[in-house]
Scaffold this active site. Structure first.
Site, PDB file in Angstrom:
ATOM      1  N   GLU A 117      54.636  19.484  55.034  1.00  0.00           N
ATOM      2  CA  GLU A 117      55.519  19.630  56.198  1.00  0.00           C
ATOM      3  C   GLU A 117      55.361  18.409  57.094  1.00  0.00           C
ATOM      4  OE1 GLU A 117      55.300  23.500  58.076  1.00  0.00           O
ATOM      5  OE2 GLU A 117      55.075  24.473  56.144  1.00  0.00           O
ATOM      6  N   HIS A 239      61.747  23.631  67.515  1.00  0.00           N
ATOM      7  CA  HIS A 239      61.817  23.392  66.062  1.00  0.00           C
ATOM      8  C   HIS A 239      63.130  22.689  65.789  1.00  0.00           C
ATOM      9  CE1 HIS A 239      61.791  23.951  61.754  1.00  0.00           C
ATOM     10  NE2 HIS A 239      60.568  24.437  61.827  1.00  0.00           N
ATOM     11  N   ARG A 285      57.475  16.985  64.750  1.00  0.00           N
ATOM     12  CA  ARG A 285      58.583  17.790  65.268  1.00  0.00           C
ATOM     13  C   ARG A 285      59.189  17.317  66.573  1.00  0.00           C
ATOM     14  NH1 ARG A 285      56.643  23.857  64.091  1.00  0.00           N
ATOM     15  NH2 ARG A 285      56.712  23.480  61.864  1.00  0.00           N
ATOM     16  N   HIS A 346      60.545  27.131  69.919  1.00  0.00           N
ATOM     17  CA  HIS A 346      59.845  27.680  68.751  1.00  0.00           C
ATOM     18  C   HIS A 346      58.415  28.102  69.061  1.00  0.00           C
ATOM     19  CE1 HIS A 346      58.927  28.184  64.534  1.00  0.00           C
ATOM     20  NE2 HIS A 346      58.049  27.204  64.515  1.00  0.00           N
ATOM     21  N   ARG A 381      52.209  20.679  68.424  1.00  0.00           N
ATOM     22  CA  ARG A 381      51.498  21.324  67.313  1.00  0.00           C
ATOM     23  C   ARG A 381      51.947  20.778  65.960  1.00  0.00           C
ATOM     24  NH1 ARG A 381      52.920  25.374  63.939  1.00  0.00           N
ATOM     25  NH2 ARG A 381      54.700  26.085  65.175  1.00  0.00           N
TER      26      ARG A 381
HETATM   27  C1  SIN Z   1      58.354  26.106  59.493  1.00  0.00           C
HETATM   28  O1  SIN Z   1      58.251  26.685  58.408  1.00  0.00           O
HETATM   29  O2  SIN Z   1      59.028  25.106  59.669  1.00  0.00           O
HETATM   30  C2  SIN Z   1      57.627  26.683  60.662  1.00  0.00           C
HETATM   31  C3  SIN Z   1      56.196  26.583  60.468  1.00  0.00           C
HETATM   32  C4  SIN Z   1      55.534  26.273  61.759  1.00  0.00           C
HETATM   33  O3  SIN Z   1      56.103  26.471  62.820  1.00  0.00           O
HETATM   34  O4  SIN Z   1      54.419  25.756  61.714  1.00  0.00           O
END
Ligand code: SIN
Length: 533
Positions: A117, A239, A285, A346, A381
């Protein structure tokens, strides 16, 4: 006495942290009462798609790399000791869940399949398909409901804590329970040796959010009113990719899609993230959300798109079955068409001041998960570090509570019953609805992804007016869940605004066009109850 119950521990909230801590405490022989506003499995944790970030493959990854990625995302505001604590406890948390019976997705070699991610330099997200939170909650919930030491009160809303001294700021302050609005509309007095707030975040403070309806910042507001300061509440994470669809609300399009090769494009099919960060669509993010906001404002478009069409269709269906199905039901076949997305509120990186083990400065009061500020997340985060924090804290906070309970005699203080106002007003519902909408719209428009001094001042002035009206209602009318939530989101909104006003720089998630620089001195923003209550 009617409507009065006793427990060793009262837990408010039924996300991953609350339920895991409940189980741990019950296994130690303590009597636990869990109160939750809706059904036990309605929470942000249950909606989590990505997974749990933790180091598993030590051949290529290391604790040092995970720590460094967390610090980079956190823009220097993290507490390095807290980061180390959580990262090093990650593998244990995974083992614990596996022992409980959770099956994380494995690769063909039978090892954990590790997702990637944004902001992670290695693949390290342990996941259960694309419904990790749902799977975790399913298994933990089952164990909780079967445990004879745990009572779960669904559709119950915590109002405020009860302190022994009644004066929260006094030195011998000690929390001994809480007033809770029952599903029958009556206020119960729950007396407990200790109280754990595990209520999650406050996404509903904003007009658009990935969070479920229950996330109205109740624990933040309750803890603050009880005397715990908040830290870094201006650090609200947006998000970047929530589905933009007229019928499907609050649907997260997991960052894991970009981790597998999804690319952000505009309506003409042009990529744009290369203008903003070398990691492009996989940048942290805060950067991706701000870039999308900027592109949308420049073009006047309602959304941007996430293009998955270059990936193998069978792989997409297998790796993201839930997201694939929901998109398809909404008329979007991600194999052949880009997914329309927008940023939305988010996660709250700030929270009630606490240690990584969930202790606060008030005896008898503990916190766990998103409601807490532990220093892990800093100014932004890192993806999937939230379930890591929730899981690790649950274990340690349970230890802290057990130790406190073993050393502390039950309080001899018998709190009075709740004194309900007796009038009900025909206008009440419409006034509550009006204020709810207004708070959320103000926060979205003035205290969103990009802020300015003028917008923050305007937002605060409007909220001050509303606060007066809401306080009057609160004291004069019977409490309802809507009214309690409105009172809480208004306070949390004020905490976010006041924190944002205190930060005279732009860092991580907080971007103020009047201070487009980072200060050399790195400081947490702290708002204390004495400043505003
Ligand atoms: C996501 O799956 O993008 C959210 C996971 C997160 O907020 O860490």
């Amino acid at each position: 006495m009617k409507n009065r119950i006793h427990a060793d521990v009262l837990i408010v909230g039924s996300g991953l942290s609350g339920l895991s801590a409940a189980l741990n405490l019950a296994e130690r022989g303590l009597k636990v009462t869990v109160v939750t506003k809706e059904a036990i499995d309605v929470s942000n944790s249950a909606n989590a798609q990505g997974g749990i970030a933790t180091v598993s493959d030590f051949n290529v990854d290391s604790f040092e790399k995970h720590i460094q990625d967390t610090l980079t995302a956190g823009a220097g505001l993290n507490d390095i000791e807290a980061v180390r604590f959580f990262v090093e406890n990650g593998p244990d948390a995974i083992r614990h869940f596996e022992q409980l019976g959770i099956h994380f997705t494995e690769n063909e070699a039978g090892q954990l399949d590790l997702g990637r991610e944004g902001g992670h330099t290695e693949r390290r997200v342990v996941h259960a398909g694309d419904i990790t939170g749902f799977e975790l909650i399913k298994v933990v919930k089952k164990a909780v409901l079967l445990h004879p030491n745990i009572t779960v009160l669904e559709n119950h809303t915590a109002i405020d804590l009860i302190s022994e001294s009644k004066f929260f700021f006094s030195e011998d302050n000690r929390v001994v329970g809480a007033y809770v609005l029952s599903d029958r509309g009556e206020v119960m007095t729950i007396i407990a040796n200790s109280v754990l707030l595990a209520t999650g975040g406050c996404g509903k403070v904003y007009l658009y959010t990935s969070n479920p309806n229950v996330t109205t910042g109740d624990g933040l507001a309750i803890g603050f009113r009880a005397g715990v300061p908040v830290v870094n509440m201006e650090m609200i994470q947006f998000h970047p990719t929530i589905l933009y669809h007229e019928k499907i609300n609050s649907m997260l399009i997991s960052e894991a899609l970009r981790g597998e090769g999804g690319v952000l494009i505009d309506k003409h099919g042009n990529t744009f993230m290369e203008k903003y960060h070398p990691l492009k669509s996989l940048a942290p993010r805060d950067i991706v959300a701000r870039a999308i906001d900027h592109e949308m404002k420049m073009s006047g478009d309602d959304c941007v798109f996430l293009d998955m069409t270059k990936l193998d269709g069978d792989f997409l269906q297998k790796r993201f079955p839930n997201i694939f199905r929901i998109c398809l039901n909404g008329g979007i076949d991600m194999r052949t068409m880009p997914i329309p997305v927008v940023p939305a509120a988010h996660y709250s990186c700030g929270g009630l001041r606490s240690t990584p083990k969930g202790t606060t400065e008030i005896p008898g009061l503990f916190v766990s998960g998103e409601v807490a500020h532990t220093g892990l997340h800093g100014a932004n985060r890192l993806a999937s570090n939230s379930l890591l924090e929730a899981a690790v804290m649950a274990k340690y906070v349970a230890e802290e509570i057990a130790e406190y309970t073993s050393k502390t005699k039950p309080s001899s203080y018998e709190p009075p019953d709740w004194d309900s106002g007796n009038a009900e007003d025909e206008d009440e519902k419409i006034i509550i609805k009006q204020n709810w909408d207004e708070v959320r719209r103000i926060m979205w428009n003035y205290v969103g992804i990009v802020r300015s001094n003028k917008r923050l001042e305007r937002a605060l002035a409007r909220l001050e007016l509303m606060k007066h009206e809401i306080t009057e209602y609160y004291w004069n009318f019977k409490v309802s869940r809507d009214l309690l939530e409105l009172r809480n989101i208004t306070l949390v909104a004020e905490l976010i605004i006041r924190s944002a006003m205190k930060r005279k720089e732009s860092r991580g998630l907080h971007f103020n066009i009047d201070y487009q620089f980072k200060l050399d001195t790195i400081q947490n923003t702290v708002v204390t109850p004495a400043e505003i209550l």
